[in-house]
Scaffold this active site. Sequence first.
Site, PDB file in Angstrom:
ATOM      1  N   ARG A   1       6.441   3.618  39.053  1.00  0.00           N
ATOM      2  CA  ARG A   1       6.015   2.405  38.357  1.00  0.00           C
ATOM      3  C   ARG A   1       6.646   1.211  39.064  1.00  0.00           C
ATOM      4  NH1 ARG A   1       2.527   4.943  36.670  1.00  0.00           N
ATOM      5  NH2 ARG A   1       1.826   5.307  34.542  1.00  0.00           N
TER       6      ARG A   1
ATOM      7  N   ASP B   1       2.934   2.520  46.186  1.00  0.00           N
ATOM      8  CA  ASP B   1       1.642   2.763  45.533  1.00  0.00           C
ATOM      9  C   ASP B   1       1.584   1.960  44.232  1.00  0.00           C
ATOM     10  OD1 ASP B   1      -0.899   4.083  45.355  1.00  0.00           O
ATOM     11  OD2 ASP B   1      -0.068   5.348  43.769  1.00  0.00           O
TER      12      ASP B   1
ATOM     13  N   GLU C   1       0.931  -5.434  39.855  1.00  0.00           N
ATOM     14  CA  GLU C   1      -0.334  -4.722  40.041  1.00  0.00           C
ATOM     15  C   GLU C   1      -1.331  -4.880  38.891  1.00  0.00           C
ATOM     16  OE1 GLU C   1       1.190  -0.655  40.433  1.00  0.00           O
ATOM     17  OE2 GLU C   1       0.050  -0.148  38.656  1.00  0.00           O
TER      18      GLU C   1
ATOM     19  N   HIS D   1      -2.235   2.102  43.447  1.00  0.00           N
ATOM     20  CA  HIS D   1      -2.095   3.099  42.393  1.00  0.00           C
ATOM     21  C   HIS D   1      -3.114   4.237  42.554  1.00  0.00           C
ATOM     22  CE1 HIS D   1       0.087   3.259  38.359  1.00  0.00           C
ATOM     23  NE2 HIS D   1      -0.371   4.460  38.603  1.00  0.00           N
TER      24      HIS D   1
HETATM   25  P1  NAI Z   1       8.464  13.856  34.583  1.00  0.00           P
HETATM   26  O1  NAI Z   1       8.692  13.433  33.185  1.00  0.00           O
HETATM   27  O2  NAI Z   1       8.075  15.269  34.879  1.00  0.00           O
HETATM   28  O3  NAI Z   1       9.777  13.534  35.463  1.00  0.00           O
HETATM   29  C1  NAI Z   1      10.481  12.346  35.350  1.00  0.00           C
HETATM   30  C2  NAI Z   1      11.922  12.656  35.697  1.00  0.00           C
HETATM   31  O4  NAI Z   1      12.641  11.425  35.686  1.00  0.00           O
HETATM   32  C3  NAI Z   1      12.601  13.603  34.677  1.00  0.00           C
HETATM   33  O5  NAI Z   1      13.220  14.680  35.355  1.00  0.00           O
HETATM   34  C4  NAI Z   1      13.613  12.713  33.999  1.00  0.00           C
HETATM   35  O6  NAI Z   1      14.797  13.391  33.591  1.00  0.00           O
HETATM   36  C5  NAI Z   1      13.901  11.697  35.103  1.00  0.00           C
HETATM   37  N1  NAI Z   1      14.575  10.500  34.627  1.00  0.00           N
HETATM   38  C6  NAI Z   1      14.487   9.905  33.419  1.00  0.00           C
HETATM   39  N2  NAI Z   1      15.313   8.845  33.370  1.00  0.00           N
HETATM   40  C7  NAI Z   1      15.931   8.773  34.576  1.00  0.00           C
HETATM   41  C8  NAI Z   1      16.896   7.903  35.128  1.00  0.00           C
HETATM   42  N3  NAI Z   1      17.404   6.880  34.427  1.00  0.00           N
HETATM   43  N4  NAI Z   1      17.306   8.132  36.403  1.00  0.00           N
HETATM   44  C9  NAI Z   1      16.803   9.171  37.111  1.00  0.00           C
HETATM   45  N5  NAI Z   1      15.891  10.028  36.647  1.00  0.00           N
HETATM   46  C10 NAI Z   1      15.461   9.829  35.381  1.00  0.00           C
HETATM   47  O7  NAI Z   1       7.392  12.827  35.161  1.00  0.00           O
HETATM   48  P2  NAI Z   1       6.440  13.016  36.423  1.00  0.00           P
HETATM   49  O8  NAI Z   1       5.179  13.670  35.993  1.00  0.00           O
HETATM   50  O9  NAI Z   1       7.203  13.599  37.551  1.00  0.00           O
HETATM   51  O10 NAI Z   1       6.068  11.498  36.736  1.00  0.00           O
HETATM   52  C11 NAI Z   1       7.036  10.573  37.193  1.00  0.00           C
HETATM   53  C12 NAI Z   1       6.423   9.179  37.142  1.00  0.00           C
HETATM   54  O11 NAI Z   1       5.367   9.081  38.110  1.00  0.00           O
HETATM   55  C13 NAI Z   1       5.713   8.847  35.804  1.00  0.00           C
HETATM   56  O12 NAI Z   1       6.625   8.313  34.887  1.00  0.00           O
HETATM   57  C14 NAI Z   1       4.687   7.840  36.197  1.00  0.00           C
HETATM   58  O13 NAI Z   1       5.223   6.560  35.982  1.00  0.00           O
HETATM   59  C15 NAI Z   1       4.483   8.062  37.707  1.00  0.00           C
HETATM   60  N6  NAI Z   1       3.117   8.446  38.042  1.00  0.00           N
HETATM   61  C16 NAI Z   1       2.444   7.734  39.012  1.00  0.00           C
HETATM   62  C17 NAI Z   1       1.147   8.067  39.374  1.00  0.00           C
HETATM   63  C18 NAI Z   1       0.401   7.343  40.447  1.00  0.00           C
HETATM   64  O14 NAI Z   1      -0.843   7.430  40.494  1.00  0.00           O
HETATM   65  N7  NAI Z   1       1.063   6.625  41.332  1.00  0.00           N
HETATM   66  C19 NAI Z   1       0.450   9.162  38.704  1.00  0.00           C
HETATM   67  C20 NAI Z   1       1.273   9.901  37.771  1.00  0.00           C
HETATM   68  C21 NAI Z   1       2.541   9.528  37.434  1.00  0.00           C
END
Ligand code: NAI
Length: 328
Positions: free
Chosen positions: A234, A258, A263, A295
């Site tokens: 994000r 990305d 955005e 994105h």
């Molecule tokens: P997820 O929930 O599986 O993993 C997120 C990880 O971040 C978790 O392991 C969590 O413990 C960790 N986390 C939480 N707070 C933290 C902190 N303060 N410091 C370090 N790590 C922390 O989520 P996933 O599926 O891996 O997605 C991650 C992000 O990717 C989403 O939140 C979303 O914003 C973004 N995303 C972007 C897309 C795109 O098209 N560019 C598409 C899908 C998701």
Amino acid sequence: MKLLFYAAKTYDMKSFDPEAAKYPDLRIDYIEHELDKRSAVLAKGYDAVCAFVSADVGEETLRKLKDAGVKAVLMRCAGYNNVDTKAAAELGIYVKRVPAYSPEAVAELAMALALAVNRRLYKAYNKVRENDYSLKNLRGVNMRGKTAGIVGTGKIGAYMCEQCRGFGMKVIAYDVYENESLKDYVTYVSLDELLRTSDLISLHCPLIDSTYHMINIDAIKKMKDDVILVNTSRGALISTNDLIEGIRMNKFLGVGLDVYEEETGNVYEDRSDEIMQHSVTSRLLSFPNVMITSHQGFYTKEALEAIAQTTLKNLADAVAGVKTENDV
Ligand code: NAI
């Protein structure tokens, strides 16, 4: 079941229509406008609305949806930082999302951005098209043997770790919860150590209060010179103004984004004939070591099919009043 589908693109219809055919009593109406406090009134008579990353699902929008009789907001994405979940709970509106549709898709784009900025592929492509076969300004570094620092090792970050290992990199990570399944080749370190020792830093944590502007000028000053920074998570994880300051300090070999703070308003729009006013994005794009995509991390065939499947299952669950792990 009646679903109003906001900010619909042709590719959405292509992935949702075949899936919708499996639900005989479902009608989907697609509209171009994104969900926000003005467009919420259009949802009168619908059971649910479907929205995406640029929607404004704040309290005012949710109140208007409630007045319109809407029972559920279906986010066709993983992140939900644009949803006032507290207001939704108070109003009794279900909010469901697609937590994992294809984490590989996003991780692969993150790696693509890292490689593209390292080897200046965006420049090389244009140079050759213009009959310029010189190698000027194209020199990169080998990835093999370098240190990859992955921030957030959930579903997407875990695949990024796997890919970095495949490239022969040493993989370190920072997360508030450590992922046991990665521990045979990933070393967890503090964020401070990750910033100080990584050659590639890739962000994969959600945008929440504690991660807002986690990459600010203090963090950037801790990084090694010639680091590669990639953000597919994000935009507001990085302070854009501080990033610009860091780029001007010559900190970065490359920056691949990305997602970026400005955005909203740009995502999936063609604004090529507009004169941009006061845009920090334009300033970012003026640097030779920055590559921005809009994105598109999620945008693969497999991911779109999975999004359609899960979103319509979420709709059926919401209409039946069933809570699942996809509720936010
Ligand atoms: P997820 O929930 O599986 O993993 C997120 C990880 O971040 C978790 O392991 C969590 O413990 C960790 N986390 C939480 N707070 C933290 C902190 N303060 N410091 C370090 N790590 C922390 O989520 P996933 O599926 O891996 O997605 C991650 C992000 O990717 C989403 O939140 C979303 O914003 C973004 N995303 C972007 C897309 C795109 O098209 N560019 C598409 C899908 C998701």
